[in-house]
Scaffold this motif. Structure first.
Motif, PDB file in Angstrom:
ATOM      1  N   PRO A   1      -5.757   6.062   2.657  1.00  0.00           N
ATOM      2  CA  PRO A   1      -6.380   5.094   1.750  1.00  0.00           C
ATOM      3  C   PRO A   1      -7.784   5.571   1.373  1.00  0.00           C
ATOM      4  O   PRO A   1      -8.300   6.534   1.946  1.00  0.00           O
TER       5      PRO A   1
ATOM      6  N   GLY B   1     -13.362  -1.074  -8.229  1.00  0.00           N
ATOM      7  CA  GLY B   1     -11.934  -1.261  -8.087  1.00  0.00           C
ATOM      8  C   GLY B   1     -11.172  -0.652  -9.246  1.00  0.00           C
ATOM      9  O   GLY B   1     -11.661  -0.611 -10.376  1.00  0.00           O
ATOM     10  N   ASN B   2      -9.953  -0.190  -8.964  1.00  0.00           N
ATOM     11  CA  ASN B   2      -9.139   0.439 -10.004  1.00  0.00           C
ATOM     12  C   ASN B   2      -7.694  -0.050  -9.917  1.00  0.00           C
ATOM     13  O   ASN B   2      -6.750   0.711 -10.107  1.00  0.00           O
ATOM     14  N   PHE B   3      -7.537  -1.338  -9.651  1.00  0.00           N
ATOM     15  CA  PHE B   3      -6.199  -1.879  -9.425  1.00  0.00           C
ATOM     16  C   PHE B   3      -5.489  -2.290 -10.711  1.00  0.00           C
ATOM     17  O   PHE B   3      -4.306  -2.613 -10.674  1.00  0.00           O
TER      18      PHE B   3
ATOM     19  N   TRP C   1     -13.051  -0.506   3.153  1.00  0.00           N
ATOM     20  CA  TRP C   1     -11.631  -0.474   2.837  1.00  0.00           C
ATOM     21  C   TRP C   1     -10.849  -1.631   3.454  1.00  0.00           C
ATOM     22  O   TRP C   1      -9.972  -2.220   2.810  1.00  0.00           O
TER      23      TRP C   1
ATOM     24  N   LEU D   1       0.827  -1.204   0.000  1.00  0.00           N
ATOM     25  CA  LEU D   1       0.000   0.000   0.000  1.00  0.00           C
ATOM     26  C   LEU D   1       0.862   1.254   0.000  1.00  0.00           C
ATOM     27  O   LEU D   1       0.579   2.217  -0.726  1.00  0.00           O
TER      28      LEU D   1
ATOM     29  N   ALA E   1       2.095   1.761  -3.424  1.00  0.00           N
ATOM     30  CA  ALA E   1       1.026   2.184  -4.329  1.00  0.00           C
ATOM     31  C   ALA E   1       0.662   3.644  -4.127  1.00  0.00           C
ATOM     32  O   ALA E   1       0.315   4.347  -5.093  1.00  0.00           O
TER      33      ALA E   1
ATOM     34  N   ASP F   1      -9.687  -6.710  -8.987  1.00  0.00           N
ATOM     35  CA  ASP F   1     -10.755  -5.771  -9.345  1.00  0.00           C
ATOM     36  C   ASP F   1     -12.124  -6.448  -9.283  1.00  0.00           C
ATOM     37  O   ASP F   1     -13.117  -5.841  -8.849  1.00  0.00           O
TER      38      ASP F   1
ATOM     39  N   ASP G   1      -5.941   6.944  -8.110  1.00  0.00           N
ATOM     40  CA  ASP G   1      -6.710   6.393  -6.992  1.00  0.00           C
ATOM     41  C   ASP G   1      -6.880   4.885  -7.141  1.00  0.00           C
ATOM     42  O   ASP G   1      -6.984   4.360  -8.257  1.00  0.00           O
ATOM     43  N   LEU G   2      -6.955   4.201  -6.007  1.00  0.00           N
ATOM     44  CA  LEU G   2      -7.113   2.751  -6.005  1.00  0.00           C
ATOM     45  C   LEU G   2      -8.554   2.325  -6.288  1.00  0.00           C
ATOM     46  O   LEU G   2      -8.800   1.176  -6.655  1.00  0.00           O
TER      47      LEU G   2
ATOM     48  N   MET H   1      -6.240  -7.087  -1.428  1.00  0.00           N
ATOM     49  CA  MET H   1      -5.037  -6.591  -2.089  1.00  0.00           C
ATOM     50  C   MET H   1      -3.809  -7.371  -1.627  1.00  0.00           C
ATOM     51  O   MET H   1      -2.958  -7.765  -2.431  1.00  0.00           O
TER      52      MET H   1
ATOM     53  N   PHE I   1      -0.774   1.432 -10.239  1.00  0.00           N
ATOM     54  CA  PHE I   1      -0.742   0.325  -9.280  1.00  0.00           C
ATOM     55  C   PHE I   1       0.092  -0.830  -9.839  1.00  0.00           C
ATOM     56  O   PHE I   1       0.788  -1.520  -9.078  1.00  0.00           O
TER      57      PHE I   1
END
Length: 420
Positions: free
Chosen positions: A368, A213-215, A374, A195, A198, A403, A204-205, A381, A220
């Motif tokens: 975060p 989700g935006n991983f 979260w 984290l 990242a 995601d 943004d995650l 994650m 990232f």
């Protein structure tokens, strides 16, 4: 009567101070605190009660392992306290439940709590929809603990400030220490190191207001590639913290030279490192991709619950606990770092060579995503990272699955937001 007395005694045991004798004419204020802070809070409130003889503070201590469930149960049963210590990643959850009282009006009239004296990055987790629901009580972040003697033996006289410098140091240390030791410890059951990496990047995650989700974003991926690369190059062992005897002994033994951790370990390393190695270790701010990096805005806040009939008295206690002198005393008792700049004007903090890096890092932190889900997302994650490190999945496969899992976790959030 004997049986009734025994039952009454049993029921009072878990409540600790809640079963203390109540003096007539004093307003009873309930304060819940968690972990070691709960033990210290009992000492801290004594001076407050001397200053406010009409208020009686009952401190209930909760273990961290049960605190979240206890709070949710109390919310459902309408038995929440007046004032509470709340992990700052929990603030958004209880704000979403409409359980927290906004503090903006109290703050506007306060002489003791000056928001411009707080480190801004630690106020941010307490702001939901531009309203402040918590005041930081103590703060923490993560940075580098390192063996400067081993770093010097590898040819470096200062800690890294960029990923490129850190990469060169990790490679040199590994070559120096050989196949049975490592350059860095990144326990696979801890999501925080990934984290931190990242958060160095701006993307943004989560996307679309925390709905998805935006991983799989490029930033990232860069963090994951850098993280996984430390294992692929054998700079880090593929171990969880439970597979290591303890981090302090292994640090002293030179099993690893870098470790990402928080301020609580200052006291532990000072206590556990052998006398001959007390000058051999140091702390340093996190390096970033192109320069000094950011880290996590962690810690706990003081919140007032909306259901409290004693909000005014609860705010008076929050103000007292927020005074610089009180925060300095709190640090001396717990090692928890204060959230106000004025509180750092303390000989104990100013004279600590290990605290200086933390003071520097506190001006460069990010929180975060502020969504109630979260902690579940962070767990996923960490599991995705472990699958990559153990070669169970490629980075593409792991991030796609991550995601997908996060989207499922956020399904209820999307449903609620669509109808709000």
């Amino acid at each position: 009567m004997t049986r009734r007395r025994a039952v009454a005694t049993f029921l009072c045991l878990p409540l600790a101070a809640s079963c203390a004798r109540h003096e007539p004419g004093r307003r009873r204020l309930r304060f819940w605190a968690v972990g070691r802070e709960g033990e210290v809070a009992e000492q801290m409130v004594r001076q407050f009660m001397r200053e406010h003889p009409h208020i009686e503070v009952e401190v209930q201590k909760l273990p961290w392992s049960a605190a979240h469930e206890k709070l949710l149960t109390a919310f459902a049963g309408e038995t929440l306290p007046d004032l509470c210590q709340l992990g700052n990643t929990w603030v958004s959850e209880f704000a979403a439940l409409n359980a927290l009282a906004p503090l903006d009006e109290y703050l506007s009239n306060s002489r003791d709590v000056a928001l411009d004296d707080y480190f801004p990055g630690f106020l941010e987790p307490n702001r939901i929809d531009r309203r402040l629901y918590g005041v930081p009580w103590y703060i923490d972040t993560r940075l580098l603990y390192y063996r400067r003697d081993l770093l010097q033996q590898a040819g470096f006289n200062a800690p890294p400030t960029t990923w490129e410098e850190w990469t060169r140091m990790l490679a040199a240390v590994k070559e120096q220490v050989g196949p049975d030791r490592y350059a860095v410890l990144l326990p696979l059951n801890e999501f925080e190191p990934l984290l931190v990496l990242a958060l160095q990047w701006p993307t943004d995650l989560l996307r679309d207001g925390g709905r998805w989700g935006n991983f799989r974003n490029a930033d990232f991926r860069r963090a994951m590639e850098f993280y996984n690369g430390m294992f692929e190059r054998q700079w880090a062992p593929r171990l969880s913290s439970t597979q290591i005897s303890n981090v302090w002994d292994e640090f002293a033994r030179g099993f690893y030279s870098f470790y990402i951790s928080g301020p609580w370990n200052i006291a532990e390393f000072k206590r556990r490192m052998p006398p001959g190695l007390q000058q051999a270790w140091m702390t340093a701010p996190m390096p970033g991709p192109d320069g000094p990096g950011v880290s996590i805005a962690g810690g706990a806040s003081l919140v007032i619950f909306r259901s409290s009939p004693r909000k005014s008295e609860a705010w008076q206690l929050a103000e007292y606990l927020s005074r610089p002198a009180t925060q300095q005393r709190f640090y001396e008792l717990t090692g928890n770092m204060p959230p106000r700049r004025a509180s750092w004007a303390s000989p104990v903090l100013e004279d600590s060579v290990y605290a200086r890096a933390f003071r520097q890092q506190l001006d460069a932190v990010r929180s975060p995503p502020k969504v109630p889900e979260w902690e579940r997302i962070a767990t996923q994650m960490g599991l995705a990272a472990e699958r990559v490190v153990r070669s169970v999945a490629t980075i593409d496969e792991a991030l796609t699955a991550l995601d997908r899992s996060v989207d499922e976790i956020l399904e209820k959030r999307r449903w609620m937001l669509e109808r709000s």
